[in-house]
Design an enzyme around this catalytic site. Structure first.
Site: not given
Length: 420
Positions: A267-268
């Site tokens: 996600h990051e």
């Protein structure tokens, strides 16, 4: 003009308190209903924690308002009087502005202490000792004095030597913001957390595989001993260029499985792949530009009403006094953009995690809610003004997880525990 400025600040305070009151009222009702995402006891506990934090926020807002009025009425003149004997204009301006910063910092300390050692301790988050907190506070204070004085000096030189000083001051501060982003991981490792390279070779290899897939070049993957201060789960990507590093809190490694952790990091990395960090910096830049443009062109009549000279230290203090107002105005705009970016990052995180990536990310989000005691429901007006992340229930739906929650009132779920 002075009454207009005070009126704008008063309106900001009123709206801020109103959103907090609405949030408290909603959570107090919702916490007694059917639990969502959390067990019954944790759901109630998370609701109580949210209410306690919001009540403290209201008190803090009231105090800030009266402090603002005091600065406008007599505070700036008081500081001016304390340092009027200084003959060196540079030192005089630095002393007055930093005096303003220090006084505000000292006023904020009781709230910081209460939040950490009363509220966070009651709900099991705080792991720090008073001695550790004092040490951290002193380090932060010294760094604030040193770097703050340099910044004030820089702005003073620009204001007294350049035309369109507000534009050049904006560019100077914007560069400072970028430098802080670059140096933050290094300073945090030097003065606050003990950071060491990730020892799990298999996990390290998997993380680097994800970074290679998105073109993220890092100086390494590190683990921070954050659990000595706080039990919440977190991680951060910091720096630019060769200074970039991935730092995982040890609490995150303890609570998430390898696949869940990889989904969160995916996600990051989605934020990196989409250039979200640069978009966020651009938004901050737009806010700073607007602030300097406004306060660089205030009419002389305002300074006459204040009974103050149009000196660099007065302009800088006024700018800092009103920075929270513009931030509050910009927050809904930034929130809309940020929430969209979060959905896109979730999508990439689930894709990078393979066939079960969406499930693993959903499991990780639910664990973050549980471990960080994040109340999963919130009033829509509060979401509008404060949320940078979409409600966790909506994120789960986008990931294909339906928890069976029906929002009959139009109120949304939240997760303020997301990895930054």
């Amino acid at each position: 003009m002075l009454m207009t400025i005070v009126g704008i600040y008063t309106l900001y305070v009123a709206i801020s308190i109103y959103t907090s009151v609405m949030q408290i009222g909603y959570v107090n009702i919702a916490k007694r209903k059917t639990p969502v995402l959390l067990g019954a006891s944790d759901f109630l506990k998370a609701g109580n924690y949210t209410v306690a934090k919001e009540k403290l926020s209201i008190v803090n807002t009231f105090v800030d308002y009266f402090i603002f009025l005091a600065w406008i009425d007599f505070g700036i003149r008081f500081l001016e009087h304390q340092f009027f004997m200084l003959e060196n204009e540079v030192m005089k301006n630095i002393a007055i502005v930093m005096g303003f910063v220090v006084i505000n910092y000292l006023i904020s300390l009781p709230f910081t202490y209460y939040e950490k050692f009363v509220i966070d301790s009651e709900y099991g988050f705080n792991k720090s000792t008073v001695g550790q907190w004092v040490k951290d506070t002193l380090i932060s204070f010294v760094m604030m004095i040193l770097f703050g004085s340099l910044v004030v000096w820089g702005i003073y030189e620009i204001m007294t030597n350049l035309e369109l000083w507000w534009l050049w001051s904006f560019l100077f501060i914007f560069c400072v913001v970028i430098a802080i982003n670059m140096l933050y991981p290094t300073f945090r490792a030097m003065f606050f957390d003990k950071v060491k390279p990730l020892e799990d070779e298999e996990l390290d290899s998997e993380i680097k595989r994800l970074m290679d897939a998105t073109g993220f070049v890092s100086s390494g993957v590190f683990v921070s001993d954050a659990s000595k201060r706080d039990s919440r789960l977190n991680a951060y990507f910091g720096g630019f260029g060769k200074t970039k590093r991935v730092v995982l809190f040890d609490t995150l490694l303890e609570k998430l499985s390898t696949k869940e952790l990889l989904a969160v990091l995916g996600h990051e990395l989605g934020h990196f792949a989409h250039g979200d960090i640069y978009k966020n910096i651009a938004l901050v830049g737009a806010m700073l530009f607007a602030m300097f443009a406004i306060f660089g062109n205030l009419p002389d009549s305002l300074y006459m009403e204040l009974g103050l000279p149009k000196e660099p230290y007065v302009v800088m203090i006024l700018l800092m006094l009103f920075m929270p107002v513009l931030g509050f105005i910009m927050m809904p705009i930034m929130g809309v953009i940020s929430r969209h970016n979060e959905y896109e990052a979730d999508k990439m995180g689930s894709e990078l995690g393979g066939p079960a990536g969406a499930i693993e990310l959903a499991n990780a989000l639910q664990k973050l809610v549980t471990e960080n005691k994040s109340f999963p429901l919130s009033h829509p007006i509060y979401i509008f003004f404060h949320y940078t992340h979409p409600p966790v229930i909506e994120r789960l739906k986008e990931l294909g997880v339906d928890i069976g929650y029906v929002d009959e009132s139009g109120l949304q779920g939240k997760c303020d525990a997301d990895i930054e």
